[in-house]
Write a protein that holds these residues in place. Structure first.
Motif, PDB file in Angstrom:
ATOM      1  N   PRO A 248       0.818  -1.125   0.068  1.00  0.00           N
ATOM      2  CA  PRO A 248       0.039   0.067  -0.080  1.00  0.00           C
ATOM      3  C   PRO A 248       0.841   1.183  -0.251  1.00  0.00           C
ATOM      4  O   PRO A 248       0.310   2.372  -0.546  1.00  0.00           O
ATOM      5  CB  PRO A 248      -0.860  -0.338   1.336  1.00  0.00           C
ATOM      6  CG  PRO A 248      -0.221  -1.338   1.968  1.00  0.00           C
ATOM      7  CD  PRO A 248       0.501  -1.984   1.323  1.00  0.00           C
ATOM      8  N   TRP A 252       0.449   4.082  -2.729  1.00  0.00           N
ATOM      9  CA  TRP A 252       0.178   5.616  -2.351  1.00  0.00           C
ATOM     10  C   TRP A 252       1.214   6.400  -3.111  1.00  0.00           C
ATOM     11  O   TRP A 252       0.826   7.355  -3.585  1.00  0.00           O
ATOM     12  CB  TRP A 252       0.162   5.654  -0.851  1.00  0.00           C
ATOM     13  CG  TRP A 252      -0.079   7.033  -0.198  1.00  0.00           C
ATOM     14  CD1 TRP A 252      -0.911   7.755  -0.145  1.00  0.00           C
ATOM     15  CD2 TRP A 252       1.122   7.672   0.016  1.00  0.00           C
ATOM     16  NE1 TRP A 252      -0.700   9.046   0.413  1.00  0.00           N
ATOM     17  CE2 TRP A 252       0.583   9.084   0.515  1.00  0.00           C
ATOM     18  CE3 TRP A 252       2.660   7.634   0.458  1.00  0.00           C
ATOM     19  CZ2 TRP A 252       1.237  10.003   0.878  1.00  0.00           C
ATOM     20  CZ3 TRP A 252       3.409   8.589   1.087  1.00  0.00           C
ATOM     21  CH2 TRP A 252       2.698   9.854   1.257  1.00  0.00           C
ATOM     22  N   ARG A 253       2.389   6.065  -3.030  1.00  0.00           N
ATOM     23  CA  ARG A 253       3.407   6.853  -3.680  1.00  0.00           C
ATOM     24  C   ARG A 253       3.090   7.071  -5.008  1.00  0.00           C
ATOM     25  O   ARG A 253       3.420   8.002  -5.694  1.00  0.00           O
ATOM     26  CB  ARG A 253       4.969   6.446  -3.088  1.00  0.00           C
ATOM     27  CG  ARG A 253       5.134   6.558  -1.728  1.00  0.00           C
ATOM     28  CD  ARG A 253       6.498   5.911  -1.283  1.00  0.00           C
ATOM     29  NE  ARG A 253       7.717   6.199  -1.828  1.00  0.00           N
ATOM     30  CZ  ARG A 253       8.719   5.830  -1.770  1.00  0.00           C
ATOM     31  NH1 ARG A 253       8.614   4.727  -1.156  1.00  0.00           N
ATOM     32  NH2 ARG A 253       9.658   6.305  -2.442  1.00  0.00           N
ATOM     33  N   ALA A 256       0.353   9.573  -5.478  1.00  0.00           N
ATOM     34  CA  ALA A 256       0.839  10.836  -4.993  1.00  0.00           C
ATOM     35  C   ALA A 256       1.041  11.740  -6.189  1.00  0.00           C
ATOM     36  O   ALA A 256       1.842  11.486  -7.125  1.00  0.00           O
ATOM     37  CB  ALA A 256       1.687  10.786  -3.757  1.00  0.00           C
TER      38      ALA A 256
END
Length: 256
Positions: A248, A252-253, A256
């Motif tokens: 995760p 997420w990165r 982003a």
């Protein structure tokens, strides 16, 4: 000005807690400090600065683990092809890091950890014949070096290889320490070569040795109280949890 000071103090507190916890996990199972430290600190300072922050804590904890275990005469003759391969390829991983989308390496590493840990926890056994230790070790070392340069984590697939050798607990711990120590030195040289090591982050990294070593001491104290079988399950559980954490984080990165 006061808001800036408060932000700096908050970052210091977070860093101390992160490296204390990461050191505890390392003391308990023999690895995890770079992965946890890098993953959590990336949220606050970015991946490149976080990789610099882990250098001194990783170096000194791995120096302790890799050189002071009493099994060097047994381990070095068996492991040197694997260790040399891992060190030689780490620079290539760092070069790739500068070109990959942020988060892609974490996603890959996390998926590999999960794919390994789940069947092993379910009872699968991975073993290596003595005749295959050197050739397999060279291949695994090359892959481990690339992934270490990409992610700052030296675990996959090196720890899997060392486990498959069937090393007793104390030898396994020291073998992991040797891999991590040499990889940390190579990572520091590689980051410096790419101009990613800043003076402020290097000093902060040195200061974070204190909570990291304190965590390692506490983890080692607990490890001495568990059996060999429980220890191996703890290692697999730690690999699985790190994988579940990295997937995760990578997603997420990437988004982003």
């Amino acid at each position: 000005m006061s808001e800036l000071v408060a932000a700096d103090l908050g970052l210091v507190l977070v860093s101390v807690v992160v490296f204390l916890c990461a050191g505890f996990i390392k003391g308990l199972v023999g690895f995890g400090l770079p992965t946890i430290g890098l993953g959590l600190m990336t949220v606050f300072v970015g991946v490149e600065k976080a990789m610099v922050l882990i250098l001194w804590p990783a170096f000194l904890t791995n120096f302790w683990q890799g050189l002071l275990g009493g099994h060097l005469k047994v381990l070095v003759p068996r492991l040197w092809p694997f260790l040399v391969s891992a060190v030689l390829m780490l620079g290539a991983g760092t070069l790739i890091l500068t070109r990959l989308p942020e988060g892609a390496a974490d996603l890959l590493l996390g998926a590999l950890m999960i794919a390994y840990a789940l069947p092993m926890l379910a009872g699968a056994v991975l073993t290596l014949a003595e005749s295959r230790i050197v050739p397999v070790g060279i291949v695994v070392g090359l892959v481990n070096g690339v992934l270490a340069g990409l992610t700052g984590s030296y675990t996959v697939p090196g720890v899997m290889y060392l486990q498959a050798m069937g090393l007793p607990r104390d030898q396994l711990i020291q073998a992991m320490g040797l891999l991590f120590l040499l990889s940390t030195l190579a990572l520091g040289a590689s980051l410096g070569g790419f101009g990613l090591v800043g003076g402020r982050e290097a000093l902060a990294s040195l200061a974070l040795v204190v909570p990291a070593l304190s965590g390692v001491w506490a983890g080692q104290h607990l490890r001495r109280r568990v059996s060999e079988a429980v220890f191996r399950k703890l290692v697999l559980a730690a690999i699985l949890m790190l994988g579940l954490y990295l997937v995760p984080l990578g997603l997420w990165r990437l988004g982003a």
